[in-house]
Design a protein around this motif. Structure first.
Motif, PDB file in Angstrom:
ATOM      1  N   THR A   1      -7.158  -2.696   1.268  1.00  0.00           N
ATOM      2  CA  THR A   1      -6.268  -3.549   0.443  1.00  0.00           C
ATOM      3  C   THR A   1      -5.288  -4.087   1.477  1.00  0.00           C
ATOM      4  O   THR A   1      -5.084  -5.398   1.345  1.00  0.00           O
TER       5      THR A   1
ATOM      6  N   ASP B   1      -6.941   6.624   1.300  1.00  0.00           N
ATOM      7  CA  ASP B   1      -6.346   5.967   2.160  1.00  0.00           C
ATOM      8  C   ASP B   1      -7.363   4.934   2.799  1.00  0.00           C
ATOM      9  O   ASP B   1      -6.930   3.647   3.257  1.00  0.00           O
TER      10      ASP B   1
ATOM     11  N   ARG C   1      -9.214   3.314   0.920  1.00  0.00           N
ATOM     12  CA  ARG C   1      -9.232   2.231  -0.158  1.00  0.00           C
ATOM     13  C   ARG C   1      -7.883   1.532   0.079  1.00  0.00           C
ATOM     14  O   ARG C   1      -7.854   0.135  -0.221  1.00  0.00           O
ATOM     15  N   ARG C   2      -6.616   1.870   0.368  1.00  0.00           N
ATOM     16  CA  ARG C   2      -5.471   1.608   0.834  1.00  0.00           C
ATOM     17  C   ARG C   2      -5.605   0.738   2.061  1.00  0.00           C
ATOM     18  O   ARG C   2      -5.239  -0.779   2.161  1.00  0.00           O
TER      19      ARG C   2
ATOM     20  N   LEU D   1      -0.024   3.262   6.515  1.00  0.00           N
ATOM     21  CA  LEU D   1      -0.782   4.110   5.514  1.00  0.00           C
ATOM     22  C   LEU D   1      -0.125   5.698   5.434  1.00  0.00           C
ATOM     23  O   LEU D   1      -0.594   6.535   4.821  1.00  0.00           O
TER      24      LEU D   1
ATOM     25  N   VAL E   1       0.875  -1.119  -0.019  1.00  0.00           N
ATOM     26  CA  VAL E   1       0.147  -0.094  -0.183  1.00  0.00           C
ATOM     27  C   VAL E   1       1.050   1.276  -0.261  1.00  0.00           C
ATOM     28  O   VAL E   1       0.566   2.323   0.328  1.00  0.00           O
TER      29      VAL E   1
END
Length: 324
Positions: free
Chosen positions: A294, A288, A290-291, A258, A224
């Protein structure tokens, strides 16, 4: 040899259950966790009293009954690998929530990106119990990232960890403990004493999984765009600042991966909590979020592999001890 064969079936079942979760998400109908919730609710109605002793008795019965049933099922299928694999796969699928968790996080990211605050506020209760009504976009994003981080442990890593350690009874027992904590472990006038045993048992059950989640987050940080070194530093520096002995481990590691700042003022109905900041940097953005989704998927995939390998390794170690 029988124990090794059974453990192989457990390992395959863990992987198959994770695949089912990845493909289908949570079971749409007849979810066993919902059935357990009804059982626990009925049991609470019979055993409730405003005391820690009553809560401990409730917890012992509510957890002990499904664990005993799972232990019997595991013993009956010890020489039936196909049936055992199917049971473990079904239990794992029911216990995991990683796919649904990541999906809910992405929905929040989409709504925040579109600037639709009413829809984003409507989405938040699918992720956590925080009051969304007064939250702006950055605070909604923060709440989502924190929920994704914490629940990556609760809904993904912890069931797999206990499946690796104890097979079918471990998966069933952990999910029972975690569900009870959600039902009666929160702070309220009704559960201040009665829910103590459930809350403490959940804390103990999550001690190792939460730290494993943080360690896997360190390893997954580059996926990420994060730095493992920064993630490890943030975890070790801030992990113990959270009021929960476990949530802070996951949230601080996620903040480091992140590059964001978590923590702050949280409102739960009439209760307000001021939590220390975790991590350095700005509040999370929709990107962030979305990260973070993931990261949930990546940590979950690593946990599946580790759980299967660990289950086989424990079986081989036990088998070698039995040899003369």
């Amino acid at each position: 040899m029988k124990f090794l064969a059974a453990s192989r079936a457990d390992a395959v079942g863990l992987v198959l259950g994770a695949v089912l979760d990845a493909v289908f998400g949570d079971p749409r109908r007849w979810h066993p966790v919902a059935g357990f919730g009804r059982f626990a609710g009925a049991l609470e109605g019979r055993l409730y009293a405003d005391s820690r002793w009553a809560g401990a008795r409730f917890t012992a019965v509510a957890v002990g009954a499904p664990v005993a049933a799972a232990a019997i099922a595991a013993r009956l299928t010890r020489d039936r690998p196909v049936a055992r694999t199917a049971l473990v796969a079904a239990a794992t699928w029911s216990a995991l929530g990683g796919t649904s968790l990541a999906r809910e996080g992405r929905v929040m990211a989409d709504r925040l990106t579109a600037g639709d605050l009413p829809a984003a506020r409507e989405q938040l209760p699918n992720l956590c119990g925080r009051d969304p009504n007064a939250l702006n976009a950055p605070e909604l994003a923060r709440a989502t990232v924190e929920s994704l981080a914490e629940n990556t442990s609760d809904a993904v890593v912890a069931p797999l960890f206990w499946g690796a350690v104890a097979g079918l009874p471990g998966i069933v027992g952990y999910r029972a403990v975690n569900t009870l904590d959600a039902m009666v472990g929160h702070r309220s006038a009704r559960y201040a004493r009665f829910g103590t045993a459930s809350a403490r048992l959940d804390d103990v059950a999550n001690l190792a999984p939460a730290r494993l989640t943080a360690a896997l987050t360190v390893a997954a940080a580059p996926l990420v765009g994060g730095s493992p070194a920064r993630t490890l530093h943030t975890w070790l520096r801030d992990g113990s600042h959270h009021p929960s002995p476990n949530s802070g481990q996951c949230e601080s590691a996620a903040a480091g991966a992140l590059g964001v700042r978590l923590g702050g003022r949280n409102v739960y109905g009439s209760r307000v909590e001021e939590r220390p900041h975790l991590g350095d940097g700005p509040l999370p953005t929709p990107a962030d979020v979305r990260r973070a989704a993931t990261l949930t998927v990546a940590v979950g995939a690593a946990a599946v592999a580790l759980a299967a390998v660990a289950r086989l390794g424990l079986a081989r170690r036990r088998g070698s001890r039995r040899k003369p």
